[in-house]
Design a protein around this motif. Structure first.
Motif, PDB file in Angstrom:
ATOM      1  N   PHE A 117      10.218   1.785  -7.278  1.00  8.49           N
ATOM      2  CA  PHE A 117       9.056   0.718  -7.276  1.00  8.49           C
ATOM      3  C   PHE A 117       8.513   0.515  -6.011  1.00  8.49           C
ATOM      4  O   PHE A 117       7.244   0.182  -5.880  1.00  8.49           O
ATOM      5  CB  PHE A 117       9.764  -0.564  -7.772  1.00  8.49           C
ATOM      6  N   SER A 118       8.986   0.573  -5.074  1.00  3.67           N
ATOM      7  CA  SER A 118       8.463   0.417  -3.562  1.00  3.67           C
ATOM      8  C   SER A 118       7.551   1.412  -3.131  1.00  3.67           C
ATOM      9  O   SER A 118       6.345   1.081  -2.878  1.00  3.67           O
ATOM     10  CB  SER A 118       9.493   0.558  -2.529  1.00  3.67           C
ATOM     11  N   ASP A 119       7.585   2.708  -3.561  1.00  7.30           N
ATOM     12  CA  ASP A 119       6.432   3.673  -3.899  1.00  7.30           C
ATOM     13  C   ASP A 119       5.446   3.405  -4.491  1.00  7.30           C
ATOM     14  O   ASP A 119       4.279   3.533  -3.984  1.00  7.30           O
ATOM     15  CB  ASP A 119       7.340   5.126  -3.857  1.00  7.30           C
ATOM     16  N   LEU A 120       5.723   2.993  -5.795  1.00  3.26           N
ATOM     17  CA  LEU A 120       4.909   2.577  -6.798  1.00  3.26           C
ATOM     18  C   LEU A 120       3.578   1.334  -6.229  1.00  3.26           C
ATOM     19  O   LEU A 120       2.505   1.546  -6.294  1.00  3.26           O
ATOM     20  CB  LEU A 120       5.278   2.222  -8.190  1.00  3.26           C
ATOM     21  N   LEU A 121       4.679   0.450  -5.809  1.00  2.82           N
ATOM     22  CA  LEU A 121       3.676  -0.888  -5.256  1.00  2.82           C
ATOM     23  C   LEU A 121       2.914  -0.334  -3.965  1.00  2.82           C
ATOM     24  O   LEU A 121       1.866  -0.767  -3.694  1.00  2.82           O
ATOM     25  CB  LEU A 121       4.798  -1.754  -4.921  1.00  2.82           C
ATOM     26  N   GLY A 122       3.453   0.612  -3.142  1.00  2.00           N
ATOM     27  CA  GLY A 122       2.751   1.030  -2.110  1.00  2.00           C
ATOM     28  C   GLY A 122       1.468   1.677  -2.261  1.00  2.00           C
ATOM     29  O   GLY A 122       0.536   1.640  -1.585  1.00  2.00           O
ATOM     30  N   ARG A 123       1.378   2.315  -3.535  1.00  2.00           N
ATOM     31  CA  ARG A 123      -0.113   3.000  -3.955  1.00  2.00           C
ATOM     32  C   ARG A 123      -0.853   1.928  -4.678  1.00  2.00           C
ATOM     33  O   ARG A 123      -1.736   2.315  -5.186  1.00  2.00           O
ATOM     34  CB  ARG A 123       0.384   3.968  -4.924  1.00  2.00           C
TER      35      ARG A 123
END
Length: 241
Positions: free
Chosen positions: A194-200
């Motif tokens: 989720f952190s990667d998803l939110l980072g984009r």
């Protein structure tokens, strides 16, 4: 047309929509009709073929553009079914087939996004709207709205339907860090961090969540196609993930 059992269809539509919280008494039947009209006239037609594959990439008709356009078309359909003017559906037709009008939320036009399928798009839309006008002339208002809504039964949680608000509410909770179970399911069941998803995510997601919520609930195209491209098919917007 005459072989179709309209009475049975009207009864079925009324019963099905009632289960979704959509009735004339609740005041949201016109919304469901607008969803059905959007699916029938626009979304499930040649524009979807233009969106798919090489042509869609060439025309830059990506998911965010489709998201913006579909929700804008819904608003035009809603205006048409709520209008008392005789030719409101024809005005709706003219608007969605305008080749030079810049699509809200984008910087392009039907000429650009639909290149290679413009004739098919026009033919399909006109045929569908002619049929809707036949229904509007033949049936009382509530019956017409029920028949128009039939085409949107596969879109029961799309923008314009009661379940859309639940999807947006769930998404806002996730984006505010209030749904750790969602984060864990993404990781264990879908191998998505989720952190990667939110980072984009687009800048507005990080800077102004109240505006994101307002736009998703009222006019998603206000967010712009590039931001909507992140939300399109994004698990953050899935209600029951």
């Amino acid at each position: 047309m005459d072989e179709f059992d309209y009475a049975a269809a009207i009864t079925h539509a009324r019963e099905h929509l009632s289960l979704l919280g959509v009735t004339a008494e609740a005041g949201n039947l016109a919304n469901a009709a607008a969803v059905g009209i959007t699916e029938f006239v626009w979304r499930n037609g040649p524009i979807e073929d233009a969106h798919a594959g090489v042509r869609g990439r060439r025309n830059k008709l990506h998911d965010g553009v489709m998201f913006a356009r579909n929700t804008w078309v819904y608003h035009q359909a809603l205006e048409a079914v709520n209008s008392t003017e005789q030719y409101a559906l024809l005005r709706f037709e003219k608007r969605i087939l305008d080749r030079e009008f810049i699509w809200p939320g984008t910087s392009g036009t039907l000429t650009q996004f639909g290149y290679g399928a413009l004739g098919e798009i026009k033919k399909h839309a006109k045929k569908c709207i002619d049929y809707l006008r036949y229904l509007q002339k033949t049936f009382e208002r509530e019956e017409f709205l029920l028949l128009a809504a039939l085409r949107g039964f596969g879109a029961s949680d799309h923008f314009g339907m009661p379940a859309w608000e639940l999807r947006v509410c769930a998404a806002m909770g996730r984006l505010r860090g209030q749904d750790p179970e969602f984060v864990e399911r993404l990781k264990t069941d879908y191998q998505i961090d989720f952190s990667d998803l939110l980072g984009r995510a687009p800048a507005i997601v990080h800077d102004d969540l109240p505006e994101v919520e307002r736009a998703l609930l009222n006019a998603p195209y206000d967010l712009g196609a590039e931001a909507l491209d992140w939300f399109a098919w994004n698990p953050v917007l899935e209600r029951n993930l």
